[in-house]
Design a protein around this motif. Structure first.
Motif, PDB file in Angstrom:
ATOM      1  N   UNK A   1       0.830  -1.208   0.000  1.00 12.09           N
ATOM      2  CA  UNK A   1       0.000   0.000   0.000  1.00 12.09           C
ATOM      3  C   UNK A   1       0.865   1.259   0.000  1.00 12.09           C
ATOM      4  N   UNK A   2       1.945   1.212   0.765  1.00 12.52           N
ATOM      5  CA  UNK A   2       2.862   2.348   0.857  1.00 12.52           C
ATOM      6  C   UNK A   2       3.513   2.635  -0.501  1.00 12.52           C
ATOM      7  N   UNK A   3       3.989   1.585  -1.165  1.00 17.22           N
ATOM      8  CA  UNK A   3       4.675   1.764  -2.445  1.00 17.22           C
ATOM      9  C   UNK A   3       3.713   2.217  -3.534  1.00 17.22           C
ATOM     10  N   UNK A   4       2.498   1.653  -3.544  1.00 20.69           N
ATOM     11  CA  UNK A   4       1.509   2.087  -4.528  1.00 20.69           C
ATOM     12  C   UNK A   4       1.157   3.561  -4.317  1.00 20.69           C
ATOM     13  N   UNK A   5       1.055   3.985  -3.056  1.00 18.07           N
ATOM     14  CA  UNK A   5       0.768   5.396  -2.772  1.00 18.07           C
ATOM     15  C   UNK A   5       1.887   6.294  -3.294  1.00 18.07           C
ATOM     16  N   UNK A   6       3.136   5.887  -3.068  1.00 19.10           N
ATOM     17  CA  UNK A   6       4.262   6.665  -3.596  1.00 19.10           C
ATOM     18  C   UNK A   6       4.234   6.702  -5.123  1.00 19.10           C
ATOM     19  N   UNK A   7       3.848   5.583  -5.733  1.00 17.04           N
ATOM     20  CA  UNK A   7       3.832   5.531  -7.190  1.00 17.04           C
ATOM     21  C   UNK A   7       2.718   6.349  -7.816  1.00 17.04           C
ATOM     22  N   UNK A   8       1.557   6.374  -7.188  1.00 12.94           N
ATOM     23  CA  UNK A   8       0.437   7.139  -7.751  1.00 12.94           C
ATOM     24  C   UNK A   8       0.591   8.630  -7.531  1.00 12.94           C
ATOM     25  N   UNK A   9       1.419   9.023  -6.568  1.00 13.95           N
ATOM     26  CA  UNK A   9       1.656  10.439  -6.284  1.00 13.95           C
ATOM     27  C   UNK A   9       2.420  11.071  -7.455  1.00 13.95           C
ATOM     28  N   UNK A  10       1.760  11.977  -8.166  1.00 11.96           N
ATOM     29  CA  UNK A  10       2.391  12.666  -9.295  1.00 11.96           C
ATOM     30  C   UNK A  10       2.727  11.752 -10.447  1.00 11.96           C
ATOM     31  N   UNK A  11       1.887  10.742 -10.707  1.00 11.90           N
ATOM     32  CA  UNK A  11       2.214   9.727 -11.707  1.00 11.90           C
ATOM     33  C   UNK A  11       2.385  10.307 -13.109  1.00 11.90           C
ATOM     34  N   UNK A  12       1.610  11.316 -13.461  1.00  9.03           N
ATOM     35  CA  UNK A  12       1.678  11.856 -14.834  1.00  9.03           C
ATOM     36  C   UNK A  12       2.863  12.785 -15.047  1.00  9.03           C
ATOM     37  N   UNK A  13       3.523  13.198 -13.955  1.00 13.15           N
ATOM     38  CA  UNK A  13       4.632  14.168 -14.035  1.00 13.15           C
ATOM     39  C   UNK A  13       4.240  15.368 -14.903  1.00 13.15           C
ATOM     40  N   UNK A  14       3.104  15.943 -14.570  1.00  9.15           N
ATOM     41  CA  UNK A  14       2.593  17.117 -15.286  1.00  9.15           C
ATOM     42  C   UNK A  14       2.438  16.821 -16.781  1.00  9.15           C
ATOM     43  N   UNK A  15       1.923  15.633 -17.073  1.00 10.03           N
ATOM     44  CA  UNK A  15       1.666  15.212 -18.463  1.00 10.03           C
ATOM     45  C   UNK A  15       2.925  15.288 -19.323  1.00 10.03           C
ATOM     46  N   UNK A  16       4.024  14.783 -18.797  1.00  5.27           N
ATOM     47  CA  UNK A  16       5.279  14.767 -19.553  1.00  5.27           C
ATOM     48  C   UNK A  16       5.700  13.332 -19.836  1.00  5.27           C
ATOM     49  N   UNK A  17       6.337  13.141 -20.980  1.00  6.82           N
ATOM     50  CA  UNK A  17       6.887  11.839 -21.384  1.00  6.82           C
ATOM     51  C   UNK A  17       8.250  12.104 -21.999  1.00  6.82           C
ATOM     52  N   UNK A  18       9.285  11.418 -21.489  1.00  5.29           N
ATOM     53  CA  UNK A  18      10.617  11.690 -22.039  1.00  5.29           C
ATOM     54  C   UNK A  18      10.997  10.646 -23.073  1.00  5.29           C
ATOM     55  N   UNK A  19      12.165  10.827 -23.694  1.00  8.79           N
ATOM     56  CA  UNK A  19      12.513  10.097 -24.901  1.00  8.79           C
ATOM     57  C   UNK A  19      12.512   8.572 -24.726  1.00  8.79           C
ATOM     58  N   UNK A  20      12.984   8.057 -23.594  1.00  7.99           N
ATOM     59  CA  UNK A  20      12.982   6.608 -23.394  1.00  7.99           C
ATOM     60  C   UNK A  20      11.561   6.070 -23.320  1.00  7.99           C
ATOM     61  N   UNK A  21      10.708   6.780 -22.604  1.00 11.98           N
ATOM     62  CA  UNK A  21       9.313   6.357 -22.505  1.00 11.98           C
ATOM     63  C   UNK A  21       8.595   6.515 -23.844  1.00 11.98           C
ATOM     64  N   UNK A  22       9.018   7.507 -24.631  1.00 15.73           N
ATOM     65  CA  UNK A  22       8.412   7.694 -25.943  1.00 15.73           C
ATOM     66  C   UNK A  22       8.658   6.481 -26.837  1.00 15.73           C
ATOM     67  N   UNK A  23       9.812   5.830 -26.669  1.00 13.34           N
ATOM     68  CA  UNK A  23      10.080   4.607 -27.424  1.00 13.34           C
ATOM     69  C   UNK A  23       9.060   3.538 -27.064  1.00 13.34           C
ATOM     70  N   UNK A  24       8.801   3.374 -25.768  1.00 16.56           N
ATOM     71  CA  UNK A  24       7.778   2.413 -25.337  1.00 16.56           C
ATOM     72  C   UNK A  24       6.419   2.775 -25.918  1.00 16.56           C
TER      73      UNK A  24
END
Length: 494
Positions: A23-46
């Motif tokens: 529960x703790x880790x999921x909470x940390x992960x969902x906090x700010x998950x979209x990073x202000x709607x940003x996607x960087x080059x490595x994730x863009x490949x995915x």
């Protein structure tokens, strides 16, 4: 003495030790998950590969990125079911790290008790390296989950002792699961096989019997054999990692600090009462932390490969050792201050959260990555006119058009000869310099998408030199915007 150690009610203890870290880790992960709607080059490949069909992905893997093939196919399935979004892109990593935290907690509890397990599970998600890849649309968190799952299986197998309570207990299903977990990790990233020498060191430390060692050799050998075709094939695509810099002394400062912290945790483990014979938290955590790091350093002396994400799973070893230190602190404190001992682990975690708050906030900001392909796509959409041409320098910056094609509607990609899908590549195939020059000379207005000045590197490509030469000779800059590591420059004919 040990009877004074505070414990939660026994009926809940078995589940709380892994449920709270999840529960703790999921909470940390969902906090700010979209990073202000940003996607960087490595994730863009995915993102752009996951949007292709399974056949198109298979075609691409024959040319590039075969090492990530299984991950791309998994993400393709998720994009088909849930749609393309930053949540679909990153949530698998959040759940994977949560699973890894649960496995770490269970290992810690089995070897050193409830508080060591709980501390280890809560610590994993707070480690800065884990914080970065907790919200990353790449396979490294999934590898960490598989490696920690394999470690949990190994611990359960090594610590099992035949006796009246478990007569004739069969272990082959768990050995099979162990081999499959290692194999899946290798298919996600075959450098995860560095977990095997770490486990070998654990077996040696624990003086495991011949039967256990023989079964481990069989399971690990089968996993290596299963991954060998991918390893041999992907070696032919080694140009993909040619950008990784050679190993230097300052690159080893981070691993040195981690090993020092791990050594302190191993030393503190002496105060924990062993619960599984010769198998201790130090015997599991220290090899898991040290061996993959040192192994990657050794490989990097032959070919530069040293990136912390390739051995992210080693952070599970560090979390185990931190948990061991916390468990030892509880044991030492409990006889004289039982109430304080019961608050020690949550108190330390709370202090760590506050101390690491700048890091936590930084990892969730777009500036934590080198660029943002979505932000620059928005700039293109604002600046373009129908009929304009668009150029990408280097060609890999075409990823922003592949992730946000609507922003480039009406623009002519005049350098592109074959699309990424048709060519089975990530960035497509561009025409020769002469054709690019001729096409560019026929344009009245051009948008150039490239890197921002702070992160731009000189390009040695003849195609990119031809683009730059024509723009300089025949065009003038009318607008220039830099946003989150990317740059859009509008040129008009002189």
């Amino acid at each position: 003495m040990f009877s004074d150690i505070p414990r939660p009610p026994s009926g809940r203890r078995r589940h709380l030790v892994w449920l709270l870290p999840v529960l703790w880790t999921v909470s940390l992960g969902l906090w700010g998950l979209s990073r202000q709607d940003s996607v960087w080059r490595d994730e863009a490949a995915t993102w752009q590969v996951a949007g292709r069909s399974a056949g198109e992905i298979w075609h691409m893997l024959a040319n590039v990125d075969a090492v990530h093939g299984l991950y791309y196919l998994l993400m393709h399935g998720l994009f088909e079911v849930f749609g393309a979004s930053t949540t679909t892109l990153r949530l698998p990593s959040v759940l994977a790290v949560a699973a890894a935290a649960a496995c770490v907690a269970l290992v810690g509890r089995r070897l050193a008790g409830f508080w060591a397990g709980l501390g280890a599970g809560l610590a994993l998600g707070l480690l800065p390296a884990v914080q970065f890849y907790l919200q990353e649309g790449r396979p490294y968190a999934l590898v960490a989950a598989g490696a920690t799952g394999a470690t949990l299986l190994l611990v359960s197998l090594v610590s099992d002792r035949p006796g009246r309570d478990r007569p004739g207990r069969r272990t082959w299903p768990r050995w099979t699961a162990y081999g499959l977990a290692v194999l899946v990790c290798a298919l996600l990233n075959w450098l995860s096989l560095l977990v095997l020498p770490a486990h070998a060191a654990t077996l040696w430390w624990a003086r495991a019997g011949r039967g256990v060692c023989g079964r481990w050799l069989l399971a690990s050998g089968a996993a290596v054999a299963g991954a060998l075709p991918l390893i041999l094939f992907s070696r032919g695509q080694s140009d993909q990692v040619s950008w990784i810099p050679p190993l230097t002394w300052h690159m080893m400062i981070g691993p040195g600090i981690l090993l020092a912290i791990g050594g302190l945790g191993a030393w503190a483990d002496r105060w924990n009462r062993p619960r599984a014979g010769r198998l201790t938290t130090a015997a599991v955590g220290l090899p898991l932390l040290a061996v993959p790091q040192l192994g990657l350093i050794g490989l990097s002396l032959v070919q530069p490969l040293f990136l912390d994400r390739y051995v992210l799973f080693s952070m599970a070893g560090l979390a185990l050792l931190i948990g061991a230190a916390l468990g030892a602190a509880v044991r030492v404190t409990a006889p004289r201050f039982p109430r304080v001992a019961g608050l020690l682990v949550p108190g330390v975690v709370g202090v760590a959260v506050l101390a690491l708050l700048p890091v936590e906030l930084g990892k969730r900001a777009p500036a934590s990555r080198v660029d943002d392909v979505l932000a620059v796509a928005g700039a293109v959409a604002r600046l373009k006119h129908d009929g304009d041409a668009v150029l990408f320098v280097p060609a890999a910056r075409r990823d922003t058009a592949l992730v946000s094609p609507a922003a480039f509607t009406g623009l002519a990609d005049i350098a592109l000869a074959r699309t990424p899908v048709a060519s089975g590549t990530l960035k497509g195939e561009e025409a020769d310099p002469a054709r690019i020059r001729a096409a560019l000379l026929a344009q009245e207005r051009v948008l150039l998408v490239t890197d921002a000045a702070k992160v731009a590197k000189p390009s040695g490509s003849d195609r990119d030199k031809a683009k730059a030469a024509v723009l300089k000779e025949r065009f003038r800059v009318v607008e220039d915007h830099q946003v989150r590591g990317r740059r859009v420059t509008v040129y008009e004919r002189r």
